[in-house]
Design an enzyme around this catalytic site. Structure first.
Site, PDB file in Angstrom:
ATOM      1  CE1 TYR A   1      -4.061   1.947   0.292  1.00 19.93           C
ATOM      2  CE2 TYR A   1      -2.593   3.408   1.509  1.00 19.93           C
ATOM      3  CZ  TYR A   1      -3.784   3.192   0.832  1.00 19.93           C
ATOM      4  OH  TYR A   1      -4.676   4.221   0.681  1.00 19.93           O
TER       5      TYR A   1
ATOM      6  CG  PHE B   1      -6.639  18.037 -24.652  1.00 24.44           C
ATOM      7  CD1 PHE B   1      -6.746  17.606 -25.962  1.00 24.44           C
ATOM      8  CD2 PHE B   1      -6.965  17.155 -23.636  1.00 24.44           C
ATOM      9  CE1 PHE B   1      -7.167  16.313 -26.268  1.00 24.44           C
ATOM     10  CE2 PHE B   1      -7.380  15.852 -23.939  1.00 24.44           C
ATOM     11  CZ  PHE B   1      -7.477  15.439 -25.244  1.00 24.44           C
ATOM     12  CB  THR B   2     -11.556  17.823 -24.295  1.00 24.08           C
ATOM     13  OG1 THR B   2     -10.687  16.694 -24.180  1.00 24.08           O
ATOM     14  CG2 THR B   2     -11.908  18.051 -25.751  1.00 24.08           C
TER      15      THR B   2
ATOM     16  CG  ASP C   1      -0.629  18.133 -21.516  1.00 23.61           C
ATOM     17  OD1 ASP C   1       0.002  17.045 -21.511  1.00 23.61           O
ATOM     18  OD2 ASP C   1      -1.840  18.199 -21.772  1.00 23.61           O
TER      19      ASP C   1
ATOM     20  CE  LYS D   1      -3.288  10.642 -24.522  1.00 28.71           C
ATOM     21  NZ  LYS D   1      -4.189  10.611 -23.350  1.00 28.71           N
TER      22      LYS D   1
ATOM     23  NE  ARG E   1     -11.159  15.352 -30.401  1.00 21.93           N
ATOM     24  CZ  ARG E   1     -11.146  15.146 -29.074  1.00 21.93           C
ATOM     25  NH1 ARG E   1     -10.027  15.116 -28.396  1.00 21.93           N
ATOM     26  NH2 ARG E   1     -12.266  14.980 -28.426  1.00 21.93           N
TER      27      ARG E   1
ATOM     28  CG  PHE F   1     -16.224  14.811 -27.196  1.00 22.08           C
ATOM     29  CD1 PHE F   1     -16.069  15.974 -26.470  1.00 22.08           C
ATOM     30  CD2 PHE F   1     -15.378  13.744 -26.945  1.00 22.08           C
ATOM     31  CE1 PHE F   1     -15.074  16.080 -25.507  1.00 22.08           C
ATOM     32  CE2 PHE F   1     -14.378  13.838 -26.002  1.00 22.08           C
ATOM     33  CZ  PHE F   1     -14.225  15.012 -25.273  1.00 22.08           C
TER      34      PHE F   1
HETATM   35  C1  P61 Z   1      -6.594  11.454 -26.766  1.00 24.22           C
HETATM   36  F1  P61 Z   1     -11.427  12.466 -26.922  1.00 24.22           F
HETATM   37  N1  P61 Z   1      -5.858  12.484 -24.764  1.00 24.22           N
HETATM   38  O1  P61 Z   1      -5.894  12.285 -27.389  1.00 24.22           O
HETATM   39  P1  P61 Z   1      -5.993  11.135 -19.956  1.00 24.22           P
HETATM   40  N2  P61 Z   1      -3.488  16.114 -22.297  1.00 24.22           N
HETATM   41  C2  P61 Z   1      -3.425  15.748 -23.582  1.00 24.22           C
HETATM   42  C3  P61 Z   1      -4.115  14.640 -24.013  1.00 24.22           C
HETATM   43  O2  P61 Z   1      -4.040  14.282 -25.289  1.00 24.22           O
HETATM   44  C4  P61 Z   1      -4.920  13.896 -23.082  1.00 24.22           C
HETATM   45  C5  P61 Z   1      -4.949  14.331 -21.730  1.00 24.22           C
HETATM   46  C6  P61 Z   1      -4.238  15.428 -21.369  1.00 24.22           C
HETATM   47  C7  P61 Z   1      -6.640  11.562 -25.306  1.00 24.22           C
HETATM   48  C8  P61 Z   1      -7.652  10.744 -24.549  1.00 24.22           C
HETATM   49  C9  P61 Z   1      -8.907  11.534 -24.597  1.00 24.22           C
HETATM   50  O3  P61 Z   1     -11.535  14.568 -25.403  1.00 24.22           O
HETATM   51  C10 P61 Z   1     -10.780  13.502 -25.034  1.00 24.22           C
HETATM   52  O4  P61 Z   1      -4.934  10.149 -19.582  1.00 24.22           O
HETATM   53  C11 P61 Z   1      -2.590  16.545 -24.522  1.00 24.22           C
HETATM   54  O5  P61 Z   1      -6.812  10.716 -21.120  1.00 24.22           O
HETATM   55  O6  P61 Z   1      -6.834  11.497 -18.777  1.00 24.22           O
HETATM   56  C12 P61 Z   1      -5.682  12.783 -23.484  1.00 24.22           C
HETATM   57  O7  P61 Z   1      -5.182  12.427 -20.377  1.00 24.22           O
HETATM   58  C13 P61 Z   1      -5.774  13.628 -20.700  1.00 24.22           C
HETATM   59  C14 P61 Z   1      -9.695  11.495 -25.718  1.00 24.22           C
HETATM   60  C15 P61 Z   1      -9.092  12.530 -23.678  1.00 24.22           C
HETATM   61  C16 P61 Z   1     -10.648  12.455 -25.894  1.00 24.22           C
HETATM   62  C17 P61 Z   1     -10.064  13.496 -23.876  1.00 24.22           C
HETATM   63  O8  P61 Z   1      -7.220  10.542 -27.318  1.00 24.22           O
END
Ligand code: P61
Length: 472
Positions: free
Chosen positions: A85, A137-138, A228, A271, A395, A462
């Site tokens: 833990y 970013f979303t 980021d 990623k 997107r 979305f």
């Molecule tokens: C992606 F449709 N990206 O590109 P988490 N920062 C950045 C990202 O690209 C990102 C996160 C933070 C995704 C997954 C995803 O609207 C969406 O590990 C530059 O996904 O929590 C994630 O990181 C967030 C797809 C996220 C989406 C949000 O496909």
């Protein structure tokens, strides 16, 4: 019959061929579907590719997030999970890898990127403060807004133009940032939110020169700069390729130099870091770290696991070291570029230059007959799936959501459909199949009709929205 001379890929492009620096040890079988099956599946999914079951998908280019193939060494690392833990030895491996390759002093693991975004936003933003960033970013913007922040886009204008060939379209426009500071005062700026690469702009990079100047600007005003770092290794590749003085530096050296200009970073390790789940926050300031590691206990878990199993942290530590190898990143971006070169050559409108993780089809140019409120990018994602079972991601206007004040849609300049390439998963032959399917949909574009949204969730709509075809 005329004689046909086959050519390798390198010969076709006038260079030596490259190949992936790995071989395949295990495979996952893919399921092919008929057009009728796809019609049915898409209707059940409300014409939203997020709502398809993955069994209904042939080549899955929805995202590069958590979809990478781990190496045999990462899988071996999974067996070394120390599931204590508190104080798991895997946490210390992760901390060591982050210090070595990203250079930050203090590390907080989180379950994924948005967990880290939540923590930094809650701690570093006071209600009513501005958060300037290089395009939204979303999840990042949502967490900043939920913390009471006001996001301001200060990216170069070129980033909003799919045709601009600027080599660093992810750069912050320092004049826009200066103007914001002059107007509002430095104390009204929570921090600068810098992403490398910029996902929504098409995976476009930030230059070293830009971050260096940005650092100086922030220092002049006493403003913090957080990164980021989700695709920062890919960003380092573009610096090596395009920026004077970096051709001979390794990806690892460039990454560390870039991070050195920032006060801290958050990460979706799903990623660049080559794992299926995980994230982290890393900062240089002890006081901030103390606050973060206190808050992580509330939302994610103790500060030595942050919502992850020990094995996940071990795989991440190994993935970080693999991700900064020059041969890995060259073949990763090379594959994305290969697909981009085919489509460009066939006159299909995509965001140029091709970025790090995906090809972004320009749905506005694809379907000039559709208004933006008819969801051209969502329409294109639906058509691609119907044609071949390839899953892509909208997107555009659906992703952009609504302005909380006016209630109206945000109308982003970029209306794109993303073909996102998972790391170490698909082959060149898969890319050929994808390219040909895009071409088939492009050739049939004249008669395509748009969509209307018939169900709209409140947050990040979305993901779960449903659509219907507009009547002809
Ligand atoms: C992606 F449709 N990206 O590109 P988490 N920062 C950045 C990202 O690209 C990102 C996160 C933070 C995704 C997954 C995803 O609207 C969406 O590990 C530059 O996904 O929590 C994630 O990181 C967030 C797809 C996220 C989406 C949000 O496909």
């Amino acid at each position: 019959m005329t004689h046909h001379t086959p050519k390798t890929m390198g010969q076709q492009f006038g260079r030596r061929s490259w190949a992936e620096p790995w071989k395949i040890k295990m495979v996952e079988r893919l399921r092919m579907t008929t057009r009728e099956e796809r019609e049915k599946a898409l209707a059940e999914a409300g014409l939203n590719t997020f709502l398809l079951k993955s069994d209904e998908v042939y080549i899955d280019l929805l995202t590069d997030s958590g979809t990478s193939a781990m190496s045999d060494e990462q899988w071996a690392g999974m067996m070394l999970g120390d599931e204590a833990y508190a104080g798991s030895r895997n946490f210390y491996h992760l901390e060591e890898a982050l210090r070595k390759y990203y250079g930050y002093k203090y590390v907080v693991p989180t379950h994924q990127g948005r967990g880290a975004e939540h923590l930094i936003s809650q701690i570093a933003i006071k209600k009513g403060q501005y958060v300037p960033g290089n395009m939204y970013f979303t999840t990042t913007r949502l967490h900043q807004e939920l913390a009471g922040g006001i996001f301001v886009d200060v990216i170069l204008d070129e980033a909003h133009d799919p045709g601009s060939l600027h080599p660093f379209k992810g750069n912050i426009d320092l004049a826009k940032l200066e103007a914001l500071i002059a107007r509002e005062g430095a104390e009204k700026i929570a921090y600068v939110s810098l992403a490398g690469t910029v996902n929504m702009a098409g995976g476009q990079p930030v230059s070293m020169e830009n971050v260096r100047e940005l650092r100086a600007l922030c220092d002049r005003h006493g403003i913090k700069l957080y990164l980021d770092a989700t695709r920062m290794v890919e960003n380092a590749f573009f610096i090596q390729e395009r920026e004077e003085g970096y051709a001979k530096k390794s990806i690892a050296e460039i990454l560390k130099e870039f991070c050195g200009f920032t006060d801290g970073a958050w990460m979706s390790a799903k990623k660049d870091n080559l794992v299926n789940i995980g994230g982290w926050l890393a900062v240089n300031d002890w006081t901030l770290f103390e606050e973060l590691r206190n808050l992580v206990v509330v939302y994610e878990g103790l500060h030595t696991y942050g919502g992850l199993a020990g094995r996940d942290m071990e795989a991440m530590a190994i993935g970080i070291a693999e991700s900064v190898e020059d041969a890995h990143i060259r073949s990763r971006i090379g594959q994305v570029r290969y697909l981009g070169e085919l489509l460009t050559d066939w006159g299909i409108p995509i965001v140029q230059p091709v970025g790090g993780h995906a090809i972004f089809l320009n749905a506005r140019e694809f379907y000039p007959q559709l208004k933006q409120v008819e969801f051209p990018a969502q329409t294109l994602a639906a058509e691609l799936y119907l044609d071949s079972g390839i899953r892509s991601m909208e997107r555009g206007i659906a992703s952009a959501g609504r302005d909380a004040k006016t209630g109206d849609h945000y109308y982003p300049k970029l209306e794109l459909t993303r073909l996102t390439i998972p790391r170490r998963v698909y082959t060149q032959a898969h890319m050929d199949v994808v390219a040909e399917s895009v071409k088939a949909v492009f050739d049939a574009r004249g008669t395509t009709r748009g969509l209307k949204m018939i169900y709209e969730p409140k947050y990040l709509r979305f993901f779960q929205a449903r659509f219907e075809r507009l009547a002809g």
